[in-house]
Design a protein around this motif. Structure first.
Motif, short mmCIF file in Angstrom:
data_model
loop_
_atom_site.label_atom_id
_atom_site.label_comp_id
_atom_site.label_asym_id
_atom_site.label_seq_id
_atom_site.Cartn_x
_atom_site.Cartn_y
_atom_site.Cartn_z
N VAL A 193 0.85 -1.18 0.00
CA VAL A 193 0.00 0.00 0.00
C VAL A 193 0.89 1.24 0.00
O VAL A 193 1.80 1.36 0.83
CB VAL A 193 -0.93 0.03 1.24
CG1 VAL A 193 -1.81 1.28 1.20
CG2 VAL A 193 -1.79 -1.22 1.31
N ASP A 194 0.61 2.16 -0.92
CA ASP A 194 1.31 3.43 -0.99
C ASP A 194 0.55 4.43 -0.11
O ASP A 194 -0.58 4.81 -0.42
CB ASP A 194 1.36 3.92 -2.44
CG ASP A 194 2.14 5.22 -2.62
OD1 ASP A 194 2.48 5.86 -1.60
OD2 ASP A 194 2.38 5.60 -3.77
N ILE A 195 1.17 4.83 1.01
CA ILE A 195 0.47 5.72 1.95
C ILE A 195 0.77 7.19 1.70
O ILE A 195 0.44 8.05 2.52
CB ILE A 195 0.82 5.36 3.41
CG1 ILE A 195 2.29 5.64 3.73
CG2 ILE A 195 0.46 3.90 3.71
CD1 ILE A 195 2.62 5.59 5.22
N ALA A 196 1.36 7.51 0.55
CA ALA A 196 1.74 8.89 0.25
C ALA A 196 0.60 9.89 0.42
O ALA A 196 0.83 11.02 0.86
CB ALA A 196 2.33 8.98 -1.15
N PRO A 197 -0.66 9.54 0.07
CA PRO A 197 -1.73 10.53 0.26
C PRO A 197 -1.90 10.99 1.71
O PRO A 197 -2.42 12.09 1.96
CB PRO A 197 -2.97 9.78 -0.23
CG PRO A 197 -2.44 8.83 -1.27
CD PRO A 197 -1.13 8.38 -0.70
#
Length: 350
Positions: A8-12
């Motif tokens: 999961v890309d948590i950048a947001p």
């Protein structure tokens, strides 16, 4: 069925993403927490230079002779400083007896949040839970600044994860803040690259016994070397290593209690491979975000139903829960309060 740790890309949540982007992350985290309990996260924002500094600091300290390292040991009740090989047994934190009571062969160094880090705490902070750190400045002068830099970044990531957890569980924004104002946070740096002759390589070798993590969430940095194994729902042990630029996230017991095991605290262990008669070099650093020692953990009402009655009707404080776990792992006193986790270990396939 193939075992898979979701990525999961948590950048947001790190760089002000849109509401829709954040909602997609929260849904992905909920799915991962319900099905696996381990997550590969990218977009966490920890600079590569800070991660490299952590690795260098660990190498600097662990390269010291054993007598020099032992000078930084603390009593079992103080979760700080150096822990030599075979001084712990993580399986006893679940009440699970192994062939040798204190047989985990890793060595470790712990640093954590101290009372001085929380000058505005509304309660008096126990000097045992919030002990001062032991820094090996004389033997490893680069250790403290590099480890402190990583500690601050890992703390930020842990708190970002609880922000995501609140959204994923449909809780009010900032829900976990009331339980983490003076959180018992610890960074444990582990080393398995031990000198020849340190441990017997015959038989069933235990790097770190099967265990669940104790608190809310763990942020794990690790080498891309086999060794970490996660227990799947089907009772099988599965190798896991971080993907490129990823950190591993797993849930602790307190989150399992809060969610009535909608989200599971996943059992894991470490069995580093033996190559040409020696243990392959492997390092890891686990940041444990455990919550306030006096926080009372009760099952979330939204996670209780007729179909899913409350598995944890007796609330527990963070401090009492952590103390029982540490008495097992560091003092050799089997924890009698982890029967559900111990049963999962017993049912696991070889």
């Amino acid at each position: 069925m193939t075992f898979h740790v979701p990525a999961v890309d948590i950048a947001p949540y790190v760089s002000e993403g849109t509401a829709a982007e954040r909602a997609a992350v929260a849904r992905a985290i909920d799915e991962a927490c319900r099905t696996v309990g381990f997550i590969q996260i990218t977009g966490h924002g920890i600079p590569a230079s800070v991660q490299a500094g952590l690795a260098a600091a660990m190498d600097e300290f662990f390269a010291q002779p054993l007598p020099a390292k032992k000078a930084y040991s603390t009593p079992p009740g103080i979760n700080r400083g150096y822990a030599p090989p075979k001084s712990e047994s993580l399986s006893l934190s679940l009440g699970v007896e192994s062939a040798s009571r204190m047989n985990d062969f890793f060595e470790a160094f712990n640093v954590g949040a101290t009372a001085a880090d929380y000058p505005d705490s509304p309660v008096e902070l126990d000097p045992v839970h919030y002990a001062a750190n032991v820094w090996p400045s004389a033997d490893a002068p680069g250790f403290e600044p590099r480890v402190s830099a990583y500690f601050a970044e890992a703390r930020r990531v842990a708190r970002t994860m609880t922000e995501i957890f609140a959204d994923a569980l449909d809780l009010p924004a900032g829900f976990f803040d009331a339980f983490t104002g003076h959180s018992l946070d610890v960074l444990r740096m582990n080393n398995y690259a031990l000198p020849p002759g340190t441990v017997d390589l015959d038989g069933e070798l235990t790097g770190m016994g099967e265990h669940t993590d104790y608190g809310i969430v763990t942020v794990l940095w690790a080498d891309q070397v086999r060794g970490l194994q996660v227990l799947a729902a089907d009772g099988s042990w599965n190798d896991v290593s971080p993907a490129d630029d990823a950190l591993l996230i797993n849930l602790g017991d307190l989150t399992a209690r809060w969610t009535n095991e909608r989200w599971m605290s996943t059992l894991h262990r470490v069995k580093p491979p033996i190559v040409d008669g020696t243990i392959e070099r492997r390092r890891s650093a686990a940041y444990f975000h455990d919550g306030d020692f006096d926080a009372l953990i009760s099952t979330l009402p939204s996670c209780i139903s007729d179909a899913r009655p409350d598995r944890y009707p007796e609330p527990v404080t963070v401090g009492d829960h952590i103390a029982a776990k540490l008495a097992g792992s560091r003092a050799g006193v089997a924890n009698p309060h982890a029967t559900r986790e111990a049963a999962r270990v017993a049912a696991a396939r070889p």
